[in-house]
Design an enzyme around this catalytic site. Structure first.
Site, short mmCIF file in Angstrom:
data_model
loop_
_atom_site.label_atom_id
_atom_site.label_comp_id
_atom_site.label_asym_id
_atom_site.label_seq_id
_atom_site.Cartn_x
_atom_site.Cartn_y
_atom_site.Cartn_z
N LYS A 1 0.82 -1.21 0.00
CA LYS A 1 0.00 0.00 0.00
C LYS A 1 0.86 1.27 0.00
O LYS A 1 0.61 2.18 -0.77
CB LYS A 1 -0.92 0.03 1.23
CG LYS A 1 -1.88 -1.13 1.34
CD LYS A 1 -2.87 -0.91 2.48
CE LYS A 1 -2.25 -0.85 3.86
NZ LYS A 1 -1.62 -2.09 4.33
N ARG B 1 -8.89 1.06 9.36
CA ARG B 1 -8.48 -0.32 9.62
C ARG B 1 -9.54 -1.08 10.41
O ARG B 1 -9.33 -2.24 10.74
CB ARG B 1 -7.18 -0.32 10.40
CG ARG B 1 -5.94 -0.58 9.54
CD ARG B 1 -4.74 -0.53 10.46
NE ARG B 1 -3.59 -1.22 10.00
CZ ARG B 1 -2.56 -0.66 9.39
NH1 ARG B 1 -2.58 0.61 9.10
NH2 ARG B 1 -1.51 -1.38 9.07
N ARG C 1 11.57 -6.46 4.36
CA ARG C 1 11.32 -5.05 4.10
C ARG C 1 12.29 -4.15 4.88
O ARG C 1 12.62 -4.43 6.02
CB ARG C 1 9.88 -4.71 4.50
CG ARG C 1 9.57 -3.22 4.32
CD ARG C 1 8.12 -2.98 4.25
NE ARG C 1 7.49 -2.96 5.55
CZ ARG C 1 6.20 -2.66 5.73
NH1 ARG C 1 5.44 -2.39 4.70
NH2 ARG C 1 5.69 -2.66 6.93
N ARG D 1 11.97 -1.98 10.26
CA ARG D 1 11.03 -1.49 11.26
C ARG D 1 10.93 -2.50 12.39
O ARG D 1 10.93 -3.70 12.14
CB ARG D 1 9.63 -1.34 10.61
CG ARG D 1 9.44 -0.04 9.92
CD ARG D 1 8.20 -0.02 9.09
NE ARG D 1 7.00 -0.51 9.76
CZ ARG D 1 5.78 -0.41 9.22
NH1 ARG D 1 5.63 0.14 8.04
NH2 ARG D 1 4.73 -0.88 9.86
N ARG E 1 0.33 -8.94 13.57
CA ARG E 1 -0.28 -7.92 12.70
C ARG E 1 -1.20 -8.58 11.67
O ARG E 1 -2.24 -8.01 11.33
CB ARG E 1 0.81 -7.11 11.99
CG ARG E 1 1.50 -6.16 12.95
CD ARG E 1 2.78 -5.64 12.37
NE ARG E 1 2.57 -4.76 11.25
CZ ARG E 1 3.51 -4.47 10.35
NH1 ARG E 1 4.70 -5.01 10.45
NH2 ARG E 1 3.25 -3.64 9.38
#
Ligand code: AMP
Length: 221
Positions: free
Chosen positions: A13, A88, A127, A160, A171
């Site tokens: 996203k 969300r 990532r 992160r 998550r």
């Protein structure tokens, strides 16, 4: 154009939102980025948000909605925006409807980027993100030209905290439980378009742009 991007964490996203934001010259609003900025600067909001983010949980709706409501009041949002990571939950979506309705507007297009869970875990663990400009990289699919250094702004690239595997699993659970019902919510409103998140960013971008153009034509935007 008022665009919303839906999808699991790591579906792409943020990356697609940045591309759309440049193409249509409208602001990219990421609640995750806003929270990270506040955590970095140790604000009151940052302190509160950190407790939830670290555990892979959602920041409470009330807090999150307030931030978005304020952000949408800014001048640069007048001709449109791209929402990334908000809403969300169903209550957040309902609040967003209320906020936009007050201004006589609404969301024009919702693009849902679909990626399988197994692939999400792979993507998130590889990532990396630039500490300075927020640009995303991936050790395998989208590496920075110079290791550890952002090709855009020269900032430092890091993993992160919430991209660690155990947090990623939390998550994903949170996503399925609280966020996935939004697909139905926007489908019923006739706003939902689903694209498959591909391995190569430019392939997903092609799909996303085609979908947005088609939807814009269909809805006369
Ligand atoms: P993101 O960068 O969008 O993956 O967001 C990182 C984290 O910030 C999420 O895992 C949540 O803990 C929190 N967060 C971001 N957006 C929201 C939201 N709309 N509602 C609640 N929590 C959020």
């Amino acid at each position: 154009m008022r665009i919303m991007l839906l999808g699991a964490p790591g579906a792409g996203k943020g990356t697609q939102a940045k591309i759309l934001s440049e193409k249509y010259n409208i602001p990219h609003i990421s609640t995750g980025d806003i929270f990270r900025y506040n955590i970095k600067n140790e604000t009151e909001l940052g302190k509160k948000a950190k407790e939830y983010i670290e555990k892979g949980l959602l920041v409470p709706d009330e807090l999150t909605v307030k931030i978005v409501e304020e952000r949408l009041k800014e001048d640069d949002c007048r001709s449109g925006f791209i929402l990334d990571g908000f809403p969300r939950t169903i209550p957040q979506a309902e609040e967003l409807d209320r906020i936009l309705l007050q201004r006589g507007t609404g969301i024009d297009i919702v693009v849902n980027i679909f990626v399988k869970d197994e692939e999400i875990v792979q993507r998130l663990s590889g990532r990396r993100v630039c500490l300075k400009c927020g640009r995303n990289y991936h050790v395998k699919y989208n590496p920075a030209a110079s290791e550890g250094k952002c090709g855009e702004c020269g900032g430092r690239i890091v993993q992160r905290d919430d991209d660690k595997e155990e947090t990623v699993i939390e998550r994903l659970k949170t996503y399925h439980r609280q966020t996935e019902p939004l697909i139905d919510y926007y489908e019923k409103k006739g706003l939902l378009y689903t694209v498959e998140g591909k391995e190569k960013i430019e392939d997903t971008t092609g799909e996303v742009l085609r979908t947005v153009e088609e939807a814009a034509q269909k809805h006369g935007i």
